[in-house]
Structures are given as structure tokens and as C-alpha cells.
Design an enzyme around this catalytic site. Structure first.
Site, short mmCIF file in Angstrom:
data_model
loop_
_atom_site.label_atom_id
_atom_site.label_comp_id
_atom_site.label_asym_id
_atom_site.label_seq_id
_atom_site.Cartn_x
_atom_site.Cartn_y
_atom_site.Cartn_z
N ASN A 87 0.85 -1.19 0.00
CA ASN A 87 0.00 0.00 0.00
C ASN A 87 0.89 1.24 0.00
O ASN A 87 1.89 1.29 0.72
CB ASN A 87 -0.90 0.00 1.24
CG ASN A 87 -1.83 -1.19 1.27
OD1 ASN A 87 -2.26 -1.66 0.23
ND2 ASN A 87 -2.12 -1.70 2.45
N GLY A 93 -3.97 3.35 1.10
CA GLY A 93 -4.26 2.71 2.39
C GLY A 93 -3.05 2.49 3.26
O GLY A 93 -3.09 1.72 4.22
N HIS A 100 6.72 -1.61 3.05
CA HIS A 100 6.48 -3.00 3.44
C HIS A 100 5.59 -3.67 2.42
O HIS A 100 4.77 -3.03 1.76
CB HIS A 100 5.84 -3.08 4.84
CG HIS A 100 4.61 -2.26 5.01
ND1 HIS A 100 4.66 -0.89 5.21
CD2 HIS A 100 3.29 -2.58 5.01
CE1 HIS A 100 3.43 -0.42 5.32
NE2 HIS A 100 2.57 -1.41 5.19
#
Ligand code: 5GP
Ligand code: ZN
Length: 114
Positions: A87, A93, A100
Site C-alpha cells: 500500500n 491505504g 512494506h
């Protein structure tokens, strides 16, 4: 002390359930799993998102995906399938500003995402 949450997890200042670690990468279980398997794979060196990388990061970005595939196998997702997602930014989001990848599996995932 590092300010970023995931940098603090990488530094082991905050505990996590580690599933894989090497010089470049840490992978640990998400604290609030969205699927039966939900692992976060992060570069140890802080990058905010995929918009914060340069060609110098090419090797670690490739390595992250190789680790993801290997973990998917080890976590029993090879036959059923899985999803790898990063994201990015507000509409993407992203809630933690350290790059990550979410490795998700163990149930049927909907597409398109909400
Ligand atoms: P994002 O929303 O940025 O794509 O993903 C951040 C993820 O980090 C979320 O799935 C959230 O559950 C997870 N998370 C937030 N805080 C912690 C924590 O302290 N430990 C672990 N293991 N995961 C966390
Ligand atoms: Zn960080």
C-alpha cells in the site's frame, strides 16, 4: 532511538513474531491479521514507500520478492495461492510510513480490493 515503528521493530526495540530475517530484510506476522497468513516483509533500511526508492535499491527490492515467494512456500501457500501487496500513500491505504509488503493467504481474497 528510531522514530519509525517498523525501524523500531527492525531494531528489536519493539517485539514482533519474526518469520524470516537476513542482513537486508525482516519478515514478521502482522499484529492485526487480515487473513490466516498475514506477514509483513520490510527492508531493514528505512524507505518510506515505493516512491522513496532509487535504482540503488533495485537489489533489495528484488530480494524482498524472492523472500516473499520463499515464505509463501514455507507457510503452505504454494498450492492455494497468495497475494503480495504494498500500500502506498493515503488512497493506497498506507498507515505505516516504512516500505512494506503484505503477504496474504489462507483464504480466498477478493478482487478488486475495496
Ligand atoms: P499499511 O496499512 O501501512 O499497508 O500496513 C501496516 C500494517 O502494519 C497493518 O496491517 C497493521 O496491522 C500492521 N501493524 C501496525 N502496527 C504494528 C505492530 O506494532 N506490529 C506488527 N507486527 N504489525 C503492526
Ligand atoms: Zn522505518
Amino acid at each position: 532511538m528510531a522514530e519509525c515503528l517498523f525501524c523500531r521493530i527492525v531494531a528489536k526495540e519493539i517485539p514482533s513474531k519474526v518469520v524470516y530475517e537476513d542482513k537486508q530484510v525482516l519478515a514478521f506476522h502482522d499484529i492485526n491479521p487480515a487473513a490466516p497468513v498475514h506477514v509483513l516483509i520490510v527492508p531493514k533500511q528505512h524507505r518510506t514507500s515505493l516512491l522513496d526508492v532509487t535504482p540503488d535499491d533495485q537489489a533489495v527490492l528484488g530480494h524482498l520478492q524472492l523472500v516473499a515467494g520463499q515464505l509463501a512456500r514455507e507457510l503452505g501457500l504454494e498450492e492455494r495461492g497468495f497475494r503480495l501487496v504494498s500500500n502506498c500513500g493515503e488512497e493506497g491505504g498506507q498507515t505505516i510510513g516504512h516500505l512494506h509488503f503484505h503477504l496474504l493467504g489462507g483464504r480466498t481474497l477478493q478482487w478488486p480490493p475495496g
